[in-house]
Design a protein around this motif. Structure first.
Motif, mmCIF file in Angstrom:
data_model
loop_
_atom_site.group_PDB
_atom_site.id
_atom_site.type_symbol
_atom_site.label_atom_id
_atom_site.label_comp_id
_atom_site.label_asym_id
_atom_site.label_seq_id
_atom_site.Cartn_x
_atom_site.Cartn_y
_atom_site.Cartn_z
ATOM 1 N N ASN A 68 0.761 -1.369 -0.110
ATOM 2 C CA ASN A 68 0.272 -0.033 0.061
ATOM 3 C C ASN A 68 0.819 1.080 -0.136
ATOM 4 O O ASN A 68 0.422 2.292 0.637
ATOM 5 C CB ASN A 68 -1.055 0.098 1.202
ATOM 6 C CG ASN A 68 -2.058 -1.165 1.206
ATOM 7 O OD1 ASN A 68 -2.578 -1.204 0.077
ATOM 8 N ND2 ASN A 68 -2.065 -1.629 2.321
ATOM 9 N N ASP A 69 2.050 1.233 -0.726
ATOM 10 C CA ASP A 69 2.901 2.211 -0.906
ATOM 11 C C ASP A 69 3.292 2.739 0.447
ATOM 12 O O ASP A 69 3.603 4.088 0.675
ATOM 13 C CB ASP A 69 2.118 3.507 -1.516
ATOM 14 C CG ASP A 69 3.240 4.331 -2.513
ATOM 15 O OD1 ASP A 69 4.471 3.758 -2.511
ATOM 16 O OD2 ASP A 69 2.965 5.386 -2.795
ATOM 17 N N ARG A 70 3.683 2.027 1.450
ATOM 18 C CA ARG A 70 3.993 2.142 2.676
ATOM 19 C C ARG A 70 5.746 1.841 2.863
ATOM 20 O O ARG A 70 5.868 0.578 2.589
ATOM 21 C CB ARG A 70 3.387 1.668 3.983
ATOM 22 C CG ARG A 70 1.950 2.314 3.996
ATOM 23 C CD ARG A 70 1.218 1.617 4.994
ATOM 24 N NE ARG A 70 1.165 0.126 4.837
ATOM 25 C CZ ARG A 70 1.128 -0.909 5.667
ATOM 26 N NH1 ARG A 70 1.627 -0.535 6.970
ATOM 27 N NH2 ARG A 70 1.177 -2.034 5.488
ATOM 28 N N HIS A 71 6.708 2.757 3.474
ATOM 29 C CA HIS A 71 7.797 2.388 3.202
ATOM 30 C C HIS A 71 8.488 3.016 4.491
ATOM 31 O O HIS A 71 8.321 3.892 5.067
ATOM 32 C CB HIS A 71 8.740 2.791 2.237
ATOM 33 C CG HIS A 71 8.181 2.610 0.842
ATOM 34 N ND1 HIS A 71 8.191 1.569 0.047
ATOM 35 C CD2 HIS A 71 7.022 3.537 0.226
ATOM 36 C CE1 HIS A 71 7.370 1.634 -0.940
ATOM 37 N NE2 HIS A 71 6.710 2.925 -0.871
ATOM 38 N N ALA A 194 6.320 -0.751 11.072
ATOM 39 C CA ALA A 194 5.370 -0.237 11.549
ATOM 40 C C ALA A 194 5.741 0.519 12.877
ATOM 41 O O ALA A 194 4.976 1.442 13.470
ATOM 42 C CB ALA A 194 4.337 -1.333 12.094
ATOM 43 N N TYR A 195 6.871 0.410 13.542
ATOM 44 C CA TYR A 195 7.563 1.050 14.754
ATOM 45 C C TYR A 195 8.397 2.400 14.242
ATOM 46 O O TYR A 195 8.915 2.855 15.203
ATOM 47 C CB TYR A 195 8.196 -0.153 15.430
ATOM 48 C CG TYR A 195 7.509 -1.212 15.912
ATOM 49 C CD1 TYR A 195 6.547 -1.084 16.838
ATOM 50 C CD2 TYR A 195 7.858 -2.856 15.396
ATOM 51 C CE1 TYR A 195 5.853 -2.242 17.332
ATOM 52 C CE2 TYR A 195 7.106 -3.526 15.792
ATOM 53 C CZ TYR A 195 6.032 -3.588 16.698
ATOM 54 O OH TYR A 195 5.581 -4.638 17.090
ATOM 55 N N LEU A 196 8.645 2.409 13.196
ATOM 56 C CA LEU A 196 9.550 3.527 12.464
ATOM 57 C C LEU A 196 8.902 4.466 11.753
ATOM 58 O O LEU A 196 8.068 4.362 11.115
ATOM 59 C CB LEU A 196 10.886 2.758 11.584
ATOM 60 C CG LEU A 196 11.293 1.524 12.631
ATOM 61 C CD1 LEU A 196 12.299 0.789 11.631
ATOM 62 C CD2 LEU A 196 12.156 2.486 13.751
ATOM 63 N N PRO A 197 9.593 5.668 11.661
ATOM 64 C CA PRO A 197 8.993 6.791 10.894
ATOM 65 C C PRO A 197 8.804 6.310 9.277
ATOM 66 O O PRO A 197 9.499 5.576 8.858
ATOM 67 C CB PRO A 197 10.226 7.840 10.956
ATOM 68 C CG PRO A 197 10.938 7.288 12.032
ATOM 69 C CD PRO A 197 10.924 6.016 12.164
ATOM 70 N N ALA A 198 7.645 6.776 8.660
ATOM 71 C CA ALA A 198 7.332 6.445 7.377
ATOM 72 C C ALA A 198 8.447 7.589 6.464
ATOM 73 O O ALA A 198 8.579 8.487 6.745
ATOM 74 C CB ALA A 198 5.845 7.067 7.062
ATOM 75 N N TYR A 199 8.644 6.735 5.333
ATOM 76 C CA TYR A 199 9.234 7.362 4.385
ATOM 77 C C TYR A 199 8.564 7.275 2.982
ATOM 78 O O TYR A 199 7.777 6.291 2.813
ATOM 79 C CB TYR A 199 10.841 6.801 4.122
ATOM 80 C CG TYR A 199 11.719 6.987 5.084
ATOM 81 C CD1 TYR A 199 12.971 7.853 4.653
ATOM 82 C CD2 TYR A 199 11.533 6.583 6.353
ATOM 83 C CE1 TYR A 199 13.875 8.129 5.749
ATOM 84 C CE2 TYR A 199 12.636 6.925 7.264
ATOM 85 C CZ TYR A 199 13.929 7.609 6.945
ATOM 86 O OH TYR A 199 14.832 7.981 7.965
ATOM 87 N N THR A 200 8.559 8.542 2.137
ATOM 88 C CA THR A 200 8.015 8.567 1.006
ATOM 89 C C THR A 200 9.106 9.057 -0.058
ATOM 90 O O THR A 200 10.243 9.338 0.269
ATOM 91 C CB THR A 200 6.753 9.382 0.888
ATOM 92 O OG1 THR A 200 7.283 10.876 1.113
ATOM 93 C CG2 THR A 200 5.655 9.214 1.687
ATOM 94 N N LEU A 201 9.006 8.733 -1.355
ATOM 95 C CA LEU A 201 9.566 8.809 -2.515
ATOM 96 C C LEU A 201 9.656 10.463 -2.947
ATOM 97 O O LEU A 201 8.516 10.978 -3.004
ATOM 98 C CB LEU A 201 9.406 8.082 -3.703
ATOM 99 C CG LEU A 201 9.822 6.449 -3.440
ATOM 100 C CD1 LEU A 201 8.742 5.771 -4.501
ATOM 101 C CD2 LEU A 201 11.413 6.397 -3.383
#
Length: 490
Positions: A68-71, A194-201
């Motif tokens: 679902n485009d989560r990284h 799930a425990y860490l900051p989200a990153y996007t491109l």
């Protein structure tokens, strides 16, 4: 009489021939590395730590794809990073099938598939990867290639995970058809995100954090290798070594052939050894192994260091090792060169050797919590950067400076957290400073309180750290020198 002499000579020759045949058949050749008499003569002294080749081979980061485009992104020395890298290093990867990278929509898979992506930057020769992933085998084409990243994913159209090894040429991908991958294990690893900051491109290929990232500022005492130590360690005949001073005050030591130059107020050394360049191609794996051995003997290592691949267009002569403290690489500042060991070799013989003469000492006082900005604030800084079109990756780093406390007797090394970028020519630049000490961002709405200790690789906040009224970037979000190349960006 003459016939007897001839007969005796013939018997002697036959006996000698039989003796040589015996020695060739039953003696073992010397399979060790061959060195010249000059190399054997150097009476080196123990200085820094020694490293094995497998200790300098590790990814610059690991990207977790959660569907679902989560990284999110893991960095060296983080607990999850170490667990995943250890698990993959102990895995089996054989029977590779070659394919063209352009034949698959990797952007779509990145958004949809669950996976773990180990990124090595410019690429690591497979012959060196085998030192870490010991059950890695392939054909002669695969073994002669360099790998930029390893991507293990579970696609929706397949029940079992797939392992893809991406060549540094940007064209070739190798799929492992024989491995011991587990869907359950991969889902567990991706679930760490799930425990860490989200990153996007950003700009299609660069990951940036969407939530502020906790980091720390450190202060250390330090020592320094003396010019006399390096002179004894690098020159063969001390009696022939002379000390010269250039017109600008630069110190130069030479034995008439080799040279040792001290720069940056005596904190950085450049050693040169004239070696003829040969037409035969250099082996990057062989030169890297020789470089590790040379550093072990001539100065040693100060903490953890990572081999940085030179890229597909290199002549395989330049070798760089990036120094780390904890999870993050150390970067030079405008007044101090620090954080990398650089060598140039010709078929295993070192031609140039550059490094800092400073060695980190004891930590001075407690570490200070410093938060790195994220989301729109970080994107705004990146969009203002003149060479933004050349950015290959953005990562947290520690800029090293020499500072003296008020009433302090001795200067200290200060490691200050920043967002840094690596450009496509290999240059590393600090892009954005951390917020001022004492400022703590609001937690994200979905943040929980059950983050496992050590998951992010950080320590505890120092006691008495208050909350500031808002972010303060000090002299500005762009660090000195970050915008020097105006007009060169895309």
């Amino acid at each position: 009489m003459i016939e007897r002499v001839k007969t005796a000579a013939l018997i002697a020759l036959v006996t000698l021939s039989l003796l040589q045949s015996y020695l060739l058949a039953y003696s073992f050749p010397n399979l060790g590395a061959t060195v010249t008499a000059e190399q054997e003569y150097i009476p080196t002294e123990t200085m820094g730590q020694s490293q094995k080749i497998d200790q300098v081979i590790f990814p610059e980061d690991i990207v977790l794809h959660m569907g679902n485009d989560r990284h999110t992104v893991l960095y060296p020395d983080m607990t999850y990073y170490k667990n995943i890298y250890k698990d993959i290093s102990e895995g089996e990867f054989r029977s590779f099938q070659r394919m063209r990278a352009g034949g698959t929509n990797w952007n779509e898979l990145r958004a949809q598939a669950i996976g773990v992506e180990l990124r090595f930057g410019k690429g690591i020769p497979v012959m060196l990867l085998q030192r870490v992933i010991t059950r890695l085998e392939g054909d002669i084409l695969f073994m002669g290639d360099s790998i930029e990243r390893i991507w293990i994913m579970k696609r929706a159209d397949n029940e079992l995970p797939k392992a893809y090894f991406f060549s540094s040429d940007g064209v070739t991908v190798y799929e492992s058809n024989q491995n011991d991958l587990s869907t359950q294990r991969l889902e567990q690893q991706a679930g760490y995100g799930a425990y860490l900051p989200a990153y996007t491109l950003w700009r299609g290929s660069v990951y940036i954090a969407e939530q502020p990232v906790e980091s720390f500022e450190y202060r250390f005492g330090y020592a320094s290798y003396s010019p006399e130590q390096m002179q004894r360690n690098l020159f063969f005949d001390q009696a022939k070594t002379r000390n010269l001073k250039d017109y600008d005050g630069t110190q130069i030591y030479t034995d008439g052939k080799r040279g040792l130059q001290l720069e940056s107020n005596g904190t950085w050394m450049v050693y040169t050894n004239p070696v003829a360049l040969l037409d035969a191609p250099n082996s990057l794996a062989d030169n890297t192994i020789a470089a590790v051995q040379f550093v072990n003997q001539h100065g040693g290592w100060d903490g953890a260091n990572r081999f940085v691949g030179p890229g597909p267009d290199s002549d395989n002569r330049s070798i760089v090792f990036q120094q780390y403290f904890g999870a993050y690489p150390l970067l030079s500042s405008s007044g101090l060169r620090y954080g990398q060991i650089e060598l140039k070799l010709e078929h295993g013989v070192v031609r140039e050797y550059e490094r800092s003469l400073l060695t980190r000492g004891e930590r001075q006082g407690d570490s200070t919590v410093r938060w790195l900005p994220a989301g729109e604030e970080l994107r705004a800084v990146l969009n203002q950067y003149a060479r933004r079109g050349e950015i290959e990756t953005v990562f947290p780093g520690l800029v090293v400076t020499q500072q003296r406390r008020e009433n302090g007797a001795k200067p200290e090394l200060v490691f200050e957290p920043v967002w840094a970028a690596r450009l496509n020519d290999g240059t590393q630049v600090a892009i954005a400073q951390a917020w001022a000490a004492g400022f703590k961002p609001e937690p994200p709405a979905a943040a929980g309180t059950d983050v496992p200790p050590g998951a992010a690789g950080g320590g505890s906040a120092p006691s008495g750290a208050g909350q500031a009224q808002g972010p303060d970037f000090g002299s500005g979000s762009l660090l000195p020198g970050a915008g020097d190349a105006a007009g060169e960006g895309g």
